[in-house]
Design a protein around this motif. Structure first.
Motif, PDB file in Angstrom:
ATOM      1  N   PHE A   1       1.231   4.083  -2.793  1.00  0.00           N
ATOM      2  CA  PHE A   1       0.912   5.460  -2.391  1.00  0.00           C
ATOM      3  C   PHE A   1       2.071   6.390  -2.739  1.00  0.00           C
ATOM      4  O   PHE A   1       1.886   7.482  -3.276  1.00  0.00           O
ATOM      5  CB  PHE A   1       0.636   5.495  -0.878  1.00  0.00           C
TER       6      PHE A   1
ATOM      7  N   SER B   1     -12.599   6.609  -5.366  1.00  0.00           N
ATOM      8  CA  SER B   1     -11.352   6.982  -6.029  1.00  0.00           C
ATOM      9  C   SER B   1     -11.144   8.495  -5.935  1.00  0.00           C
ATOM     10  O   SER B   1     -11.404   9.237  -6.874  1.00  0.00           O
ATOM     11  CB  SER B   1     -11.398   6.541  -7.502  1.00  0.00           C
ATOM     12  N   PRO B   2     -10.726   8.962  -4.766  1.00  0.00           N
ATOM     13  CA  PRO B   2     -10.716  10.392  -4.475  1.00  0.00           C
ATOM     14  C   PRO B   2      -9.475  11.111  -5.045  1.00  0.00           C
ATOM     15  O   PRO B   2      -8.497  11.350  -4.347  1.00  0.00           O
ATOM     16  CB  PRO B   2     -10.720  10.437  -2.943  1.00  0.00           C
ATOM     17  N   HIS B   3      -9.549  11.468  -6.316  1.00  0.00           N
ATOM     18  CA  HIS B   3      -8.404  12.094  -7.005  1.00  0.00           C
ATOM     19  C   HIS B   3      -7.910  13.350  -6.297  1.00  0.00           C
ATOM     20  O   HIS B   3      -6.728  13.532  -6.062  1.00  0.00           O
ATOM     21  CB  HIS B   3      -8.785  12.453  -8.451  1.00  0.00           C
TER      22      HIS B   3
ATOM     23  N   ARG C   1      -8.380  14.462  -3.296  1.00  0.00           N
ATOM     24  CA  ARG C   1      -7.843  14.243  -1.946  1.00  0.00           C
ATOM     25  C   ARG C   1      -6.419  13.674  -2.007  1.00  0.00           C
ATOM     26  O   ARG C   1      -5.534  14.094  -1.250  1.00  0.00           O
ATOM     27  CB  ARG C   1      -8.757  13.287  -1.171  1.00  0.00           C
ATOM     28  N   TYR C   2      -6.210  12.737  -2.930  1.00  0.00           N
ATOM     29  CA  TYR C   2      -4.860  12.171  -3.081  1.00  0.00           C
ATOM     30  C   TYR C   2      -3.887  13.249  -3.559  1.00  0.00           C
ATOM     31  O   TYR C   2      -2.737  13.314  -3.107  1.00  0.00           O
ATOM     32  CB  TYR C   2      -4.918  11.003  -4.071  1.00  0.00           C
TER      33      TYR C   2
ATOM     34  N   GLY D   1      -7.467   0.847  -3.226  1.00  0.00           N
ATOM     35  CA  GLY D   1      -7.565   0.695  -1.777  1.00  0.00           C
ATOM     36  C   GLY D   1      -7.625   2.018  -1.034  1.00  0.00           C
ATOM     37  O   GLY D   1      -7.876   2.050   0.166  1.00  0.00           O
ATOM     38  N   VAL D   2      -7.361   3.114  -1.754  1.00  0.00           N
ATOM     39  CA  VAL D   2      -7.488   4.439  -1.157  1.00  0.00           C
ATOM     40  C   VAL D   2      -8.893   4.952  -1.470  1.00  0.00           C
ATOM     41  O   VAL D   2      -9.365   4.807  -2.600  1.00  0.00           O
ATOM     42  CB  VAL D   2      -6.406   5.372  -1.751  1.00  0.00           C
ATOM     43  N   MET D   3      -9.576   5.488  -0.479  1.00  0.00           N
ATOM     44  CA  MET D   3     -10.975   5.885  -0.675  1.00  0.00           C
ATOM     45  C   MET D   3     -11.324   7.097   0.178  1.00  0.00           C
ATOM     46  O   MET D   3     -10.504   7.559   0.983  1.00  0.00           O
ATOM     47  CB  MET D   3     -11.884   4.711  -0.314  1.00  0.00           C
TER      48      MET D   3
ATOM     49  N   THR E   1       0.838  -1.201   0.000  1.00  0.00           N
ATOM     50  CA  THR E   1       0.000   0.000   0.000  1.00  0.00           C
ATOM     51  C   THR E   1       0.870   1.247   0.000  1.00  0.00           C
ATOM     52  O   THR E   1       0.633   2.192  -0.753  1.00  0.00           O
ATOM     53  CB  THR E   1      -0.905   0.011   1.257  1.00  0.00           C
TER      54      THR E   1
ATOM     55  N   TRP F   1     -15.053   8.922   2.215  1.00  0.00           N
ATOM     56  CA  TRP F   1     -16.401   8.557   2.673  1.00  0.00           C
ATOM     57  C   TRP F   1     -17.414   8.654   1.535  1.00  0.00           C
ATOM     58  O   TRP F   1     -18.400   7.926   1.506  1.00  0.00           O
ATOM     59  CB  TRP F   1     -16.832   9.432   3.848  1.00  0.00           C
TER      60      TRP F   1
END
Lengths: 261, 284
Positions: A9, A30-32, A34-35, A22-24, A5, A26
């Motif tokens: 990351f 697939s929170p582009h 936020r990443y 695996g990154v999400m 992971t 709420w």
């Protein structure tokens, strides 16, 4: 598997990439955006570290150009240590080969001067040589003297007026045309708590370079005179004492061995 | 092991540009906090300034580069440098983050999130044991500001921190701004997080500002930017915590767009007022 992971990351932080599996969030699998907050933080903190270390260089090329060059550097040379104080020692060499900066021929040398200044800023504290110490040495023994470098000392040589350009872009002197465009050498020193850039006269870099390598005063003087017949010993000795470039003297090692024998 | 022992007062993050103003007169703060990595050079002005501050104030050394949350081994060289800084300044407290920043030898210079699982719990616990053994001190572990979650997480962050504190004997640094930021980012109530937090292990609190943006879907996304005064809902949450645990060392962090010293000092004075009120409430 958490190590996988972290690898996934990390892989997308130095270059644009979608969030790893695996990154999400709420509200999203697939929170582009936020990443990308993390990617922006990595980029901003590393470019800020380089801008803090090379402020005059940033002023020369402008903030936008500097940031693009820093980002290109970070991709190829990311820090290998959490000590960002000294991150970017190889940034000047990178800039020298950075095609968009090719016409700014003096940029890499100004950056080398700035890198030397940060190293001097963080160098170990040490008391500089007391000028009186030289006065007590018999004139016929002066040539045998060997000088111990101050931990902050470095010598920056340039085939451009890099020290003058640095001073103009560091707010040390007004920005103005440089009519006498020639190479400049400078000492970077920190005799107490302030880092100083001391311009050197002809063959001064040779003289100080030889002294810093542990050659005797006579050898350094001979080498400097060979490099430039205009070398002026008394002028350079005055700089040596005033700049606090050395901490102590000792007699040439051979000489000490002879005395002991 | 030397326990973490900051006085129960307000403190401020030290910025070199404030040095002249700080030493000009006695300041109404109990301690200063510095980032350990800024004092890992051999000498020069950083050490001269910190040595001077240390004569008059408490000190918290706060690491930002140890990567305790990494699944890879800790950087022994860096741990040795931390020991050198702690041995030299004998701080009342040393703290680090529940986060990682180094991977495969590359330092990414951000506090990155980790999944909360039995495996990460075990590794983080091992790392904290190693830190505390090396430094000979109890350390404090700080809760992170996070922007996203991991599908593989099986533990709540609060349970993870409680179990780490139980296993290792470390204390906790409760960053109230991080609680607020993370709660909003994950659509949770920050008061619920505080209610679940192992408050008995808290030895220091962090307060700071954040900035506001939105995610891809337009939902609020708060960024832990340390570039503004502490915001009202974070002060309110802080008062709730003080009401629960009483006076505790509380630090104002301001790392970007750093203001003149009087403004930062004013934030610390505001925190001190709330600490004093909590002390009076306890006494009553």
């Amino acid at each position: 598997m958490p190590e996988a992971t972290q690898s996934a990351f990390a892989a997308g932080l130095l270059k644009a990439a979608p969030p790893p599996a695996g990154v999400m969030a709420w509200n999203s699998p697939s929170p582009h955006r936020r990443y990308s907050v993390y990617r922006n933080n990595v980029s901003a903190s590393l470019t800020d570290a380089l801008a803090a270390r090379f402020p005059a260089s940033e002023r020369i090329v402008g903030a936008e150009f500097f940031q693009a060059m820093a980002e290109a550097f970070i991709r190829v040379h990311p820090p290998r240590s959490p000590l960002l104080l000294i991150y970017g020692d190889d940034f000047p060499d990178f800039a020298a080969a950075f095609e968009p900066a090719r016409e700014i021929v003096y940029l890499a040398d100004v950056m080398r001067l700035e890198a030397a200044r940060t190293r001097a800023y963080h160098a170990a504290d040490a008391a500089s040589l007391d000028p009186q110490a030289l006065a007590s040495i018999k004139p016929d023994r002066l040539g045998d003297l060997v000088f111990l470098s101050h931990p902050a000392l470095s010598i920056v040589s340039s085939s451009h007026p890099a020290a003058t350009i640095w001073a103009m872009n560091a707010g040390e002197r007004p920005i103005a045309p440089i009519p006498d465009w020639r190479g400049e050498d400078a000492l970077v020193v920190r005799p107490r708590m302030t880092v100083e850039v001391v311009p050197l006269p002809p063959a001064g870099a040779s003289f100080f370079g030889h002294l810093a390598q542990g050659r005797t005063l006579a050898e350094a003087t001979g080498a400097a005179m060979t490099d430039d017949a205009a070398f002026d010993l008394s002028e350079n000795l005055a700089i040596l004492l005033r700049a606090g470039a050395f901490t102590a003297t000792r007699k040439d090692q051979d000489d000490e061995d002879r005395d002991r024998a | 092991m030397i326990p973490s022992a900051l006085s129960q007062r307000a403190g401020a993050g030290f910025k070199p540009e404030h040095f002249a103003a700080i030493i000009a007169e006695p300041q109404p703060v109990g301690f200063f906090e510095v980032h350990a990595e800024n004092y890992m050079g051999a000498g020069g002005p950083p050490h001269a300034q910190l040595g001077k501050l240390r004569e008059d104030y408490g000190l918290s050394i706060h690491g930002v580069g140890l990567s305790i949350g990494s699944m890879q081994p800790l950087d022994r060289d860096h741990l040795t440098r931390l020991k050198t800084v702690c041995d030299r300044y004998q701080p009342e407290s040393f703290s680090e983050h529940l986060a990682w920043s180094t991977h495969d030898g590359v330092f990414l210079s951000d506090l990155l999130p980790l999944p909360y699982t039995q495996e990460t719990l075990f590794r983080v616990g091992e790392h904290i044991d190693e830190v505390q053994e090396t430094l000979g001190r109890q350390m404090l572990l700080e809760n992170p500001a996070t922007y996203l979650l991991f599908a593989e997480s099986t533990l709540e962050e609060t349970d993870f921190l409680a179990e780490i504190a139980r296993r290792t004997g470390c204390g906790l640094l409760l960053d109230v701004n991080n609680v607020f930021v993370a709660a909003i980012n994950h659509n949770l109530d920050p008061r619920d997080y505080i209610a679940r937090f192992p408050l008995e292990a808290v030895r220091e609190i962090h307060l700071s500002g954040h900035s506001e943006t939105v995610d891809d879907l337009g939902a609020p996304l708060l960024i832990d930017s340390h570039d503004t005064p502490v915001k009202d809902p974070v002060w309110a949450l802080y008062e709730t915590v003080l009401g629960r645990i009483g006076p505790v060392a509380s630090l104002i962090e301001w790392d970007n767009d750093v203001p003149a010293w009087p403004l930062l000092r004013g934030e610390a004075v505001a925190a001190q007022r709330l600490i004093d009120a909590a002390a009076r409430q306890r006494a009553a």
